[in-house]
Design a protein around this motif. Structure first.
Motif, PDB file in Angstrom:
ATOM      1  N   ASP A  52       4.545  41.332  59.764  1.00  0.00           N
ATOM      2  CA  ASP A  52       5.619  40.434  60.161  1.00  0.00           C
ATOM      3  C   ASP A  52       6.693  41.254  60.887  1.00  0.00           C
ATOM      4  N   ARG A  53       7.746  40.590  61.350  1.00  0.00           N
ATOM      5  CA  ARG A  53       8.785  41.274  62.132  1.00  0.00           C
ATOM      6  C   ARG A  53       9.411  42.429  61.350  1.00  0.00           C
ATOM      7  N   ALA A  54       9.670  42.222  60.057  1.00  0.00           N
ATOM      8  CA  ALA A  54      10.266  43.282  59.241  1.00  0.00           C
ATOM      9  C   ALA A  54       9.312  44.465  59.112  1.00  0.00           C
ATOM     10  N   GLY A  55       8.046  44.179  58.914  1.00  0.00           N
ATOM     11  CA  GLY A  55       7.051  45.248  58.813  1.00  0.00           C
ATOM     12  C   GLY A  55       6.917  46.015  60.112  1.00  0.00           C
ATOM     13  N   GLN A  73       9.608  54.253  61.451  1.00  0.00           N
ATOM     14  CA  GLN A  73       8.831  55.322  60.835  1.00  0.00           C
ATOM     15  C   GLN A  73       8.068  56.136  61.879  1.00  0.00           C
ATOM     16  N   PHE A  74       7.597  55.502  62.933  1.00  0.00           N
ATOM     17  CA  PHE A  74       6.807  56.167  63.968  1.00  0.00           C
ATOM     18  C   PHE A  74       7.403  55.875  65.341  1.00  0.00           C
ATOM     19  N   PRO A  75       8.586  56.435  65.629  1.00  0.00           N
ATOM     20  CA  PRO A  75       9.241  56.121  66.907  1.00  0.00           C
ATOM     21  C   PRO A  75       8.490  56.717  68.095  1.00  0.00           C
ATOM     22  N   ASP A  76       8.576  56.027  69.222  1.00  0.00           N
ATOM     23  CA  ASP A  76       8.047  56.541  70.473  1.00  0.00           C
ATOM     24  C   ASP A  76       9.107  57.455  71.067  1.00  0.00           C
ATOM     25  N   ASP A  77       8.735  58.660  71.411  1.00  0.00           N
ATOM     26  CA  ASP A  77       9.655  59.601  72.053  1.00  0.00           C
ATOM     27  C   ASP A  77       9.272  59.742  73.503  1.00  0.00           C
TER      28      ASP A  77
END
Length: 78
Positions: free
Chosen positions: A55-58, A65-69
């Protein structure tokens, strides 16, 4: 080898396997006969657990937790 209840296991479903591999997947016969039953099941998507989409929160939690850099784009580094 007997089944869990002591009865002999059901015979392998060759007709269904051949129809799936040769007709649905359109595998050449030589490739079909090289597959193991487990590989054929994987190719057909059998036994694959399909979880619900987050869902949106997940999704937001995973994005934090896993940002795109920018340094990770195309694996080239910044």
């Amino acid at each position: 080898m007997d089944g869990e209840d002591g009865a002999p296991p059901a015979p392998f479903p060759w007709e269904a396997a051949m129809e799936a591999g040769l007709s649905r997947l359109r595998l050449p016969a030589r490739d079909f006969w090289r597959l193991t039953p487990r590989e054929l099941a994987a190719a057909l998507g059998l036994g694959v657990r399909k979880g619900a989409a987050p869902d949106r929160a997940g999704l937001s939690r995973m994005m934090r937790q896993f940002p795109d850099d920018a340094a990770d784009d195309n694996g080239k580094g910044g």
